[in-house]
Design a protein around this motif. Sequence first.
Motif, PDB file in Angstrom:
ATOM      1  N   GLN A 225     -16.904  -6.776 -13.809  1.00 40.11           N
ATOM      2  CA  GLN A 225     -17.734  -7.945 -14.076  1.00 40.11           C
ATOM      3  C   GLN A 225     -18.109  -8.664 -12.782  1.00 40.11           C
ATOM      4  N   GLY A 226     -17.249  -8.502 -11.764  1.00 36.60           N
ATOM      5  CA  GLY A 226     -17.495  -9.158 -10.490  1.00 36.60           C
ATOM      6  C   GLY A 226     -18.169  -8.250  -9.484  1.00 36.60           C
ATOM      7  N   GLY A 227     -18.847  -7.232  -9.949  1.00 41.59           N
ATOM      8  CA  GLY A 227     -19.506  -6.304  -9.042  1.00 41.59           C
ATOM      9  C   GLY A 227     -18.711  -5.021  -8.904  1.00 41.59           C
ATOM     10  N   ASP A 228     -19.056  -4.209  -7.970  1.00 44.90           N
ATOM     11  CA  ASP A 228     -18.401  -2.916  -7.764  1.00 44.90           C
ATOM     12  C   ASP A 228     -17.109  -3.108  -6.984  1.00 44.90           C
ATOM     13  N   LEU A 229     -15.991  -3.215  -7.727  1.00 40.49           N
ATOM     14  CA  LEU A 229     -14.670  -3.350  -7.102  1.00 40.49           C
ATOM     15  C   LEU A 229     -13.855  -2.099  -7.382  1.00 40.49           C
ATOM     16  N   GLY A 230     -14.464  -0.956  -7.180  1.00 38.83           N
ATOM     17  CA  GLY A 230     -13.792   0.296  -7.479  1.00 38.83           C
ATOM     18  C   GLY A 230     -12.533   0.517  -6.682  1.00 38.83           C
ATOM     19  N   ASP A 231     -12.419  -0.150  -5.522  1.00 33.89           N
ATOM     20  CA  ASP A 231     -11.242   0.019  -4.690  1.00 33.89           C
ATOM     21  C   ASP A 231     -10.243  -1.114  -4.879  1.00 33.89           C
ATOM     22  N   ALA A 232     -10.422  -1.937  -5.922  1.00 34.71           N
ATOM     23  CA  ALA A 232      -9.506  -3.061  -6.133  1.00 34.71           C
ATOM     24  C   ALA A 232      -8.098  -2.568  -6.432  1.00 34.71           C
ATOM     25  N   ILE A 233      -7.979  -1.568  -7.287  1.00 28.84           N
ATOM     26  CA  ILE A 233      -6.675  -1.000  -7.648  1.00 28.84           C
ATOM     27  C   ILE A 233      -6.689   0.466  -7.241  1.00 28.84           C
ATOM     28  N   VAL A 234      -5.853   0.803  -6.300  1.00 34.83           N
ATOM     29  CA  VAL A 234      -5.848   2.133  -5.703  1.00 34.83           C
ATOM     30  C   VAL A 234      -4.680   2.953  -6.259  1.00 34.83           C
ATOM     31  N   THR A 235      -4.963   4.160  -6.690  1.00 31.50           N
ATOM     32  CA  THR A 235      -3.910   5.071  -7.135  1.00 31.50           C
ATOM     33  C   THR A 235      -3.201   5.667  -5.929  1.00 31.50           C
ATOM     34  N   VAL A 236      -1.869   5.591  -5.921  1.00 32.48           N
ATOM     35  CA  VAL A 236      -1.063   6.170  -4.850  1.00 32.48           C
ATOM     36  C   VAL A 236      -0.318   7.357  -5.451  1.00 32.48           C
ATOM     37  N   THR A 237      -0.741   8.554  -5.117  1.00 30.12           N
ATOM     38  CA  THR A 237      -0.206   9.769  -5.723  1.00 30.12           C
ATOM     39  C   THR A 237       1.306   9.859  -5.572  1.00 30.12           C
ATOM     40  N   GLY A 238       1.975  10.130  -6.693  1.00 28.76           N
ATOM     41  CA  GLY A 238       3.419  10.294  -6.681  1.00 28.76           C
ATOM     42  C   GLY A 238       4.199   8.999  -6.709  1.00 28.76           C
ATOM     43  N   ILE A 239       3.511   7.880  -6.627  1.00 29.29           N
ATOM     44  CA  ILE A 239       4.206   6.577  -6.625  1.00 29.29           C
ATOM     45  C   ILE A 239       3.692   5.701  -7.758  1.00 29.29           C
ATOM     46  N   GLY A 240       2.456   5.243  -7.641  1.00 27.22           N
ATOM     47  CA  GLY A 240       1.917   4.345  -8.652  1.00 27.22           C
ATOM     48  C   GLY A 240       0.597   3.768  -8.200  1.00 27.22           C
ATOM     49  N   TYR A 241       0.580   2.467  -7.928  1.00 26.76           N
ATOM     50  CA  TYR A 241      -0.665   1.792  -7.580  1.00 26.76           C
ATOM     51  C   TYR A 241      -0.426   0.718  -6.526  1.00 26.76           C
ATOM     52  N   ARG A 242      -1.507   0.359  -5.826  1.00 27.77           N
ATOM     53  CA  ARG A 242      -1.479  -0.775  -4.910  1.00 27.77           C
ATOM     54  C   ARG A 242      -2.802  -1.513  -5.017  1.00 27.77           C
ATOM     55  N   PHE A 243      -2.812  -2.771  -4.572  1.00 32.28           N
ATOM     56  CA  PHE A 243      -4.026  -3.562  -4.595  1.00 32.28           C
ATOM     57  C   PHE A 243      -4.784  -3.325  -3.303  1.00 32.28           C
ATOM     58  N   GLY A 244      -6.064  -2.994  -3.414  1.00 30.96           N
ATOM     59  CA  GLY A 244      -6.809  -2.553  -2.242  1.00 30.96           C
ATOM     60  C   GLY A 244      -7.709  -3.580  -1.602  1.00 30.96           C
ATOM     61  N   LEU A 245      -7.750  -4.803  -2.147  1.00 36.11           N
ATOM     62  CA  LEU A 245      -8.632  -5.832  -1.611  1.00 36.11           C
ATOM     63  C   LEU A 245      -7.860  -6.861  -0.794  1.00 36.11           C
ATOM     64  N   THR A 246      -8.531  -7.527   0.100  1.00 36.74           N
ATOM     65  CA  THR A 246      -7.926  -8.623   0.861  1.00 36.74           C
ATOM     66  C   THR A 246      -7.773  -9.836  -0.059  1.00 36.74           C
ATOM     67  N   VAL A 247      -6.571 -10.397  -0.060  1.00 37.14           N
ATOM     68  CA  VAL A 247      -6.270 -11.531  -0.929  1.00 37.14           C
ATOM     69  C   VAL A 247      -6.227 -12.790  -0.071  1.00 37.14           C
TER      70      VAL A 247
END
Length: 250
Positions: A225-247
């Motif tokens: 809804q806030g535009g193209d934030l495809g990299d906001a939540i990044v999949t980390v193979t073998g682990i889980g996820y991380r947040f990919g944007l500057t907070v």
Amino acid sequence: MNNPESRASPAAQSEAQPRLIVLDDDPITRSMIARYFATESFLVQEAASASECRILLRQSTPDLIFVDIHLPDANGIAFAQEIRASSSVGLIFVTQRDCEIDRVVGLESAGDDYVIKPVNLRELMARSRALLRRRMLDRAPAGHCSVVTFGDYVMDMTRRELALRSGAQVQLTRGEFDLLAALVDAKGRALYRDFLAEVVSSRTEMGDARTVDSLIARLRRKLKQGGDLGDAIVTVTGIGYRFGLTVGTS
């Protein structure tokens, strides 16, 4: 009714340790739960009735109470409602009553979770720690910035709201918000799926890897809804996820 020192080791008698009251009129079940949680460094007190529990509550404030619905001097749901009226303590029903009406009424009016006997102690521990962790996030300490920004979004941790900078609200479920808050708070560190499963465990079921993956997929769709934030939540193979944007802070 037992003194907490009868169940907790000296090393566990620290203000940093969670305080628990086990309210159950069955002495075997009550003792089994109390002993297990004491070995996990909880400060545990036991009560066999609502009246005994009231005495303990006047003496100190626990972090968590396990409540059986069948009590010798009260209905457990009504008693939990009585506690909730004056306290925000964590409440988990631990009962043999596998009744949908009891479950719905209990959770809607007072409880944070509902566990059916016979109790799986490891599952009960996981649910308890997840609940305590969520409550710690809800009670962000003074000095901790409760409003953060990323992309075109403003996230209020205290009010549990996500909105576009334009002011439009983004509707998130409890699990979605808890998951996003954990990722944002990790500041780019990868979080394991198992950890995230505990974070988002709900009052009706335990979280698992599939639950986490489903919530991630829903969050990614909603964040569009806030535009193209495809990299906001990044999949980390073998682990889980991380947040990919500057907070940032607001």
